[in-house]
Design an enzyme around this catalytic site. Structure first.
Site, short mmCIF file in Angstrom:
data_model
loop_
_atom_site.label_atom_id
_atom_site.label_comp_id
_atom_site.label_asym_id
_atom_site.label_seq_id
_atom_site.Cartn_x
_atom_site.Cartn_y
_atom_site.Cartn_z
N ARG A 20 6.61 -0.33 0.57
CA ARG A 20 7.81 0.03 1.32
C ARG A 20 9.04 -0.50 0.59
O ARG A 20 9.14 -1.70 0.33
CB ARG A 20 7.74 -0.53 2.74
CG ARG A 20 8.94 -0.12 3.57
CD ARG A 20 8.75 -0.39 5.02
NE ARG A 20 8.58 -1.80 5.31
CZ ARG A 20 8.64 -2.31 6.52
NH1 ARG A 20 8.84 -1.54 7.56
NH2 ARG A 20 8.47 -3.60 6.71
N THR B 218 15.47 1.07 1.72
CA THR B 218 15.44 2.33 2.46
C THR B 218 14.37 2.36 3.54
O THR B 218 14.37 3.25 4.39
CB THR B 218 15.17 3.51 1.51
OG1 THR B 218 13.84 3.38 0.98
CG2 THR B 218 16.19 3.56 0.38
N ASP C 150 4.61 -9.81 7.05
CA ASP C 150 4.02 -8.91 6.05
C ASP C 150 2.53 -9.18 5.94
O ASP C 150 2.11 -10.25 5.50
CB ASP C 150 4.71 -9.13 4.69
CG ASP C 150 4.23 -8.14 3.66
OD1 ASP C 150 3.04 -8.23 3.23
OD2 ASP C 150 5.02 -7.27 3.26
N ASP D 210 1.15 -10.08 2.41
CA ASP D 210 1.48 -11.45 2.01
C ASP D 210 0.59 -12.46 2.73
O ASP D 210 0.14 -13.44 2.13
CB ASP D 210 2.94 -11.76 2.32
CG ASP D 210 3.91 -11.11 1.34
OD1 ASP D 210 3.46 -10.67 0.26
OD2 ASP D 210 5.11 -11.03 1.66
#
Length: 170
Positions: free
Chosen positions: A65, A69, A161, A164
């Protein structure tokens, strides 16, 4: 989650040898399955689903991602050669904006699988809505729906995340 995503597949009886003797059990009947994790976080789900369906093939879709944006960017796609003969379950622990899931499913659909499902652990209502509007033919299996997305597209309360957290790159 894998059980729920495969619940409606037909079963057949087979006999297996256990440490204590022979046992009759049910297995998925003649269906060819493929699991396609969205890299990298989806990799954290592969071992678990293969425990349940060891004969399944595994493909990979690489998307990340763009943090500016919030749109997914494709960087890798490798699917089983016989994907058109398989039912596909796309794996990603988080369904936030829905962008990565939508793009991954679009990429896989170009290879004409028999059917597709999407399996996640946590989702935001916005992601579920976006995915089901973009791909109404793809059933979504999700363990928990959290409250909303924050201003940077993370699920709240969520867990941050997933990639992560799985790979220790916080």
């Amino acid at each position: 989650m894998c059980y729920e995503a495969t619940r409606e597949l037909p079963l057949e009886e087979t006999t297996i040898e256990t440490p204590m003797g022979m046992a009759k059990t049910k297995v998925i009947a003649g269906r060819k399955l493929a699991f396609v994790p969205i890299l990298r976080a989806g990799l954290g789900m592969v071992d678990g689903v293969l425990e349940m369906v060891p004969a399944a093939k595994v493909g990979h879709i690489g998307l990340y991602r763009d943090h500016e944006t919030l749109q997914p960017v494709e960087y890798y796609s490798k699917l089983p050669l016989d994907i058109d003969e398989r039912d596909v379950i796309v794996l990603d622990p988080m369904l936030a904006t829905g962008g990565s899931a939508i793009d991954a499913i679009t990429i896989i659909k170009r290879s004409h699988p028999k059917s597709m499902r999407f399996m996640c652990i946590i989702a935001a209502p916005e992601g579920i809505k976006a995915l089901t509007e973009a791909h109404p033919d793809v059933e979504v299996f999700c363990a928990a729906v959290d409250d909303h997305l924050n201003e940077v597209g993370y699920i709240v309360p969520g867990l941050g995340d997933a990639g992560d957290r799985i790979f220790g790159t916080l």
